[in-house]
Design an enzyme around this catalytic site. Sequence first.
Site, PDB file in Angstrom:
ATOM      1  N   SER A   1       5.542  -7.888  -0.884  1.00 50.21           N
ATOM      2  CA  SER A   1       5.558  -6.433  -0.750  1.00 50.21           C
ATOM      3  C   SER A   1       6.879  -5.884  -1.254  1.00 50.21           C
ATOM      4  CB  SER A   1       5.333  -6.000   0.699  1.00 50.21           C
ATOM      5  OG  SER A   1       5.562  -4.597   0.844  1.00 50.21           O
TER       6      SER A   1
ATOM      7  N   ARG B   1      -9.447  -0.070  -0.642  1.00 54.65           N
ATOM      8  CA  ARG B   1      -9.833  -0.064  -2.051  1.00 54.65           C
ATOM      9  C   ARG B   1     -10.851  -1.136  -2.407  1.00 54.65           C
ATOM     10  NH1 ARG B   1      -3.905   1.554  -4.673  1.00 54.65           N
ATOM     11  NH2 ARG B   1      -4.167   3.795  -4.290  1.00 54.65           N
TER      12      ARG B   1
ATOM     13  N   ARG C   1      -6.311   6.717  -7.106  1.00 56.38           N
ATOM     14  CA  ARG C   1      -6.648   5.671  -8.065  1.00 56.38           C
ATOM     15  C   ARG C   1      -8.157   5.398  -8.109  1.00 56.38           C
ATOM     16  NH1 ARG C   1      -1.706   4.532  -9.739  1.00 56.38           N
ATOM     17  NH2 ARG C   1      -0.020   4.291  -8.232  1.00 56.38           N
TER      18      ARG C   1
ATOM     19  N   GLN D   1       7.617  -2.799  -1.273  1.00 55.65           N
ATOM     20  CA  GLN D   1       8.025  -1.718  -0.380  1.00 55.65           C
ATOM     21  C   GLN D   1       8.831  -2.252   0.800  1.00 55.65           C
ATOM     22  OE1 GLN D   1       4.653   0.685   0.717  1.00 55.65           O
ATOM     23  NE2 GLN D   1       4.153   1.195  -1.399  1.00 55.65           N
TER      24      GLN D   1
ATOM     25  N   LYS E   1       6.140   6.546 -10.960  1.00 60.86           N
ATOM     26  CA  LYS E   1       6.274   7.045  -9.596  1.00 60.86           C
ATOM     27  C   LYS E   1       7.230   6.190  -8.770  1.00 60.86           C
ATOM     28  CE  LYS E   1       2.812   6.730  -6.636  1.00 60.86           C
ATOM     29  NZ  LYS E   1       1.639   6.980  -5.770  1.00 60.86           N
ATOM     30  N   SER E   2       7.101   4.874  -8.859  1.00 65.57           N
ATOM     31  CA  SER E   2       7.961   3.990  -8.081  1.00 65.57           C
ATOM     32  C   SER E   2       9.432   4.216  -8.421  1.00 65.57           C
ATOM     33  CB  SER E   2       7.593   2.525  -8.353  1.00 65.57           C
ATOM     34  OG  SER E   2       6.316   2.229  -7.867  1.00 65.57           O
TER      35      SER E   2
ATOM     36  N   ASP F   1      -1.493  -2.285  -7.708  1.00 66.48           N
ATOM     37  CA  ASP F   1      -1.917  -0.885  -7.759  1.00 66.48           C
ATOM     38  C   ASP F   1      -2.943  -0.616  -8.847  1.00 66.48           C
ATOM     39  OD1 ASP F   1      -0.400  -0.007  -5.627  1.00 66.48           O
ATOM     40  OD2 ASP F   1       1.327   0.506  -6.856  1.00 66.48           O
TER      41      ASP F   1
END
Length: 444
Positions: free
Chosen positions: A173, A352, A397, A175, A27-28, A321
């Site tokens: 991070s 989470r 997830r 992102q 996905k990334s 993740d």
Amino acid sequence: MSARPDHRFFVAPGGSLRGYLRVPGDKSISHRAIMLASLAEGQTQISGFLEGADSLATLAAFRAMGVPIEGPKDGEVIVEGVGMQGLQAPSGPLDMGNSGTAMRLLAGLLAGQRFPATLIGDESLSRRPMRRVVEPLTQMGACIQASPSGTAPLLIEPTDALHGIEYRLPMASAQVKSCLMLAGLYAQGETCIHEPEPTRDHTERMLTAFGYPVRRQGLKVCLTGGGRLRSCRLQIPTDISSAAFFLVGASIAPGSDLLLEEVGINPTRVGVINLLRAMGADIELLDRRMAGGEPVADIRVKAAPLHGIEIPAHQVPLAIDEFPALFIAAACAQGETVLRGAAELRVKESDRIQVMADGLNRLGIKAESLADGIRIQGGQFGSATADQAIDAHGDHRIAMSFAIAALRAQGPIEIRDCANVETSFPGFAQLAARAGLGIEEQRQ
């Protein structure tokens, strides 16, 4: 509240995982492939693209900005790049759905455009923190505004010019790093980002594949704005984050022997393998090779007795993740597993740490949530159905992790609010059933 709270998994207890599986594309990398291919000059052919809701949202956003894109069909996508200055103003807000990666990376890319844009998302994404990208982008000269609470929608206006900055990430991070690198493509001068710990380096690798110079020195990455991207062919490996559920499942289920094909083993993503091995897992990497600038391998995993560990701090960014799945492994391990330094897990698609602790406790596992982690005492999963069903809180997830837990449960496990599994792993239930998990879906 999820848009589809009546989408549930029903999973029978026991079983083993055997055979050969190919999980969906990463996905990334799929996000980044669409973004950079759109800005490149010429046609880019992409194979292995993840046809999940998150990456499809990125694809739709670039179509809305005038990029001709053919596909996806069986993971094949053809992008006719419009060049660094070729994007057009979208006719309305760009909806990133459930994808924090898409929103944060696009914020950086759009900060350097000559038109205004608005980024929106679903209810879950609209709760996730965005000041972490808004503040450094503002330092670069971007005109970007979040909501008063620091969340989406993000309103981005054209600016006279961005300028490169030297920025130290307050927390690891990928992102935020990637957001600033994409903004740096449009900035005057050099943009340098310092990381406290290594994070996934897909953006750096892919920029290099598109012919854009990136300078890396230890935990520092730099690029200079004003360059060009050249089209190429991209093969996207399968997603180690999706493979993680099966790595854990085959490790905990007696009699399991599973081969996962062509999984990305980027060194910045292999924390799940490192940690499972530290717990005693039997994992073998076969036929290591390169695909699209990324290292890949076939992974064979067999059932093995696991033991609890203290998770090293330097492994946390490499498995951020995959921790929901790893918590299931910890619950099946002998002894105690402790995670600290992972406060980021509280601001993912759900909290989470708390959601996993609640679910584990419901299944009879002693799990204590900590401010920045969790303490899990290995034990025996019970059952959870009807009014006591596990609530995934719309987090893909979480849903998949508790589905895998049924392999070691004493009774069936029912999981509600599972619709968002389609964001990252379309066909999860069917693929898991083919490997030996007794899973059924209920959609209404």
